[in-house]
Design an enzyme around this catalytic site. Structure first.
Site, PDB file in Angstrom:
ATOM      1  N   CYS A  71       0.877  -1.170   0.000  1.00 25.29           N
ATOM      2  CA  CYS A  71       0.000   0.000   0.000  1.00 25.29           C
ATOM      3  C   CYS A  71       0.916   1.223   0.000  1.00 25.29           C
ATOM      4  CB  CYS A  71      -0.982  -0.011   1.172  1.00 25.29           C
ATOM      5  SG  CYS A  71      -0.285   0.241   2.813  1.00 25.29           S
ATOM      6  N   HIS A 104      13.651 -15.737  12.315  1.00 26.21           N
ATOM      7  CA  HIS A 104      13.478 -15.738  13.769  1.00 26.21           C
ATOM      8  C   HIS A 104      12.024 -15.709  14.214  1.00 26.21           C
ATOM      9  CE1 HIS A 104      17.778 -14.116  14.775  1.00 26.21           C
ATOM     10  NE2 HIS A 104      17.780 -15.047  13.827  1.00 26.21           N
TER      11      HIS A 104
END
Length: 162
Positions: A71, A104
């Site tokens: 966006c 992670h």
């Protein structure tokens, strides 16, 4: 760089992200990444939550491994996608965050701001996202489990807006 860890994507964005999404679609084609374009398909005004939901649904139903949302700032699509249980979306405008978010935190949706970064950097960020693979080391898995527990608590009505 290693082979791509992600081979299928859902991609979407609103009118502000349309041009960058189109450029990313061309880039993904060159990388031979299978993707579903969830729209928008032109620059007519369009609401970003609609595309965040479409991309997320394809991930949750197994029709795509990951997603990319675009966006104007990247913030709106990130907020919208993160409302959907099972989606871990993050706004990344650098390669380090894009790969570490996957490695992670098991991030499954990359959010980009078309009015913030240009196509060349976006391609590098996407490449880092696609090459990254979740590495469930004990400290990483513990944190993902804690995130999932927060999500489940919310689903069970454990938080209330006042």
């Amino acid at each position: 760089m290693d082979a791509l860890a992600c081979q299928s994507l859902a991609i979407g964005g609103d009118h502000a992200g349309f041009l960058m999404k189109s450029e990313l679609a061309e880039y993904l084609s060159k990388l031979s990444v299978q993707f579903v374009d969830c729209g928008t398909h032109d620059e007519a005004p369009a609401d970003f939550p609609v595309f965040a939901e479409k991309v997320s649904e394809l991930i949750l139903t197994g029709k795509a491994e990951r997603g990319i949302l675009v966006c104007g700032s990247g913030v709106g699509v990130s907020v919208a996608a993160n409302k959907i249980p099972g989606i871990r979306a993050s706004l990344c405008h650098d390669t380090y965050s894009a790969h570490q978010g996957v490695e992670h935190d098991d991030m499954n949706v990359l959010c980009l701001g078309a009015r913030v970064i240009g196509p060349a950097l976006a391609f590098e960020v996407v490449k880092a996202f696609l090459h990254a693979q979740y590495t469930p080391q004990p400290r990483h898995q513990k944190r993902v489990d804690l995130i999932n527990a927060i999500e489940q608590k919310a689903l069970d009505g454990g938080y209330s807006a006042t």
